[in-house]
Design a protein around this motif. Structure first.
Motif: not given
Length: 324
Positions: A269-287
């Protein structure tokens, strides 16, 4: 079993020089009375074991009663001694057998190797029970009777009946064709097939097991490492996986990626932060993964994940608010 115990008794005396009946009983996990009977049996068989009375007495062997294993060099001996400290054998019910084997190897080493290899092995620690944060690594416990029956079927190439418990379901009996055993971070798994389909069973969920006489339907040779990798890949690609769009501080990118199953896209992004699309095993794992990063990462989508993280943060803030 008694023959193995008699051999272990001789090897203990060889290694330690002199031990009391109580000390031998502790090492062999029997009673002092059993040790005394074993000593009598050894003497009757011609093994030169004798007793010394007094405060510092005990049982010992005549000097020079020893055989040497001359085919090992120092590094090979060290490798065996270090291997003997691993806990993986405990998962497969081989802990006592491994300890006995290491005792035999150490006893049979040439004198020039024994002292240096033993001292070097003391300076290497493999898989301690706790990490640097004092978190205890708890190994799953599997009854000896279960793991012994499973191991026999695997080695003999016989079919196996297991009483298996899946969380949330009633346990049921299954007949499988065992392929091999795998241990990962002190968790044991049985790799098998059932009706021709690959199956992976957690040993701690096997309530009972029975080796059958019928031959297992399986290939003669197997690459367990490859089989495990293939099953791990299928496991990660199935189930209730979720894809998340995340903005993350570049300094914490590695922490995010290490917890994710896969990274699909990445941009800055313009502010230097990274924007990633990633996968997790399930909703609990993502949270869980996003919560660990606190304000160093922000879940942009899906909305349910943003809502869940906000509610969790609000609950924490309320818990630590000013007392009424």
């Amino acid at each position: 079993m008694r023959a193995d115990r008699l051999v272990s008794l001789v090897l203990l005396l060889r290694r330690h020089g002199r031990l009391t009946a109580d000390a031998l009983a502790r090492e062999l996990e029997v009673s002092p009375r059993t040790v005394l009977r074993d000593i009598e049996a050894l003497s009757a068989a011609g093994v030169p074991v004798y007793a010394e009375r007094g405060r510092h007495g005990g049982f010992a062997l005549l000097p020079g009663f020893r055989t040497e294993l001359t085919g090992l060099n120092h590094d090979e001996a060290l490798a065996l001694l270090v291997a003997g400290s691993r806990r993986g054998a405990q998962v497969f019910g081989l802990g006592s057998a491994l300890a006995s084997a290491m005792l035999k190897v150490a006893d049979a080493l040439p004198e020039s190797y024994r002292a240096t290899a033993d001292e070097a092995a003391r300076r290497l620690l493999i898989d301690p029970e706790t990490d640097l944060l004092s978190r205890r690594q708890v190994a799953e416990e599997v009854p000896d009777a279960v793991v012994t029956e499973v191991r026999r079927a695997v080695f003999a190439g016989h079919k196996l009946r297991i009483h298996y418990a899946v969380p949330g379901q009633a346990p049921e009996w299954r007949t499988v064709d065992p392929i091999g055993l795998v241990t990962v971070r002190d968790q044991g798994y049985l790799l098998a097939t059932r009706s021709g389909a690959d199956r992976t069973y957690r040993l701690s969920r096997v309530l009972a097991a029975e080796e059958l006489s019928e031959p297992a339907q399986r290939p003669e040779r197997v690459d367990l490492d490859r089989a495990w990798q293939e099953r791990s890949t299928r496991f990660r690609s199935g189930g209730d996986q979720v894809t998340v769009l995340v903005r993350v501080d570049p300094a914490r990118r590695a922490d995010l990626v290490d917890t994710a199953l896969a990274v699909h896209t990445e941009e800055t992004d313009a502010d230097g932060r990274l924007r990633l699309e990633v996968s997790f095993q399930d909703p609990w794992h993502a949270e869980w993964a996003l919560w660990q990063l606190a304000t160093n990462a922000e879940a942009l989508a899906p909305q349910w994940l943003r809502t869940s993280l906000r509610e969790r943060g609000a609950a924490i803030a309320a818990c630590y608010g000013e007392p009424s």
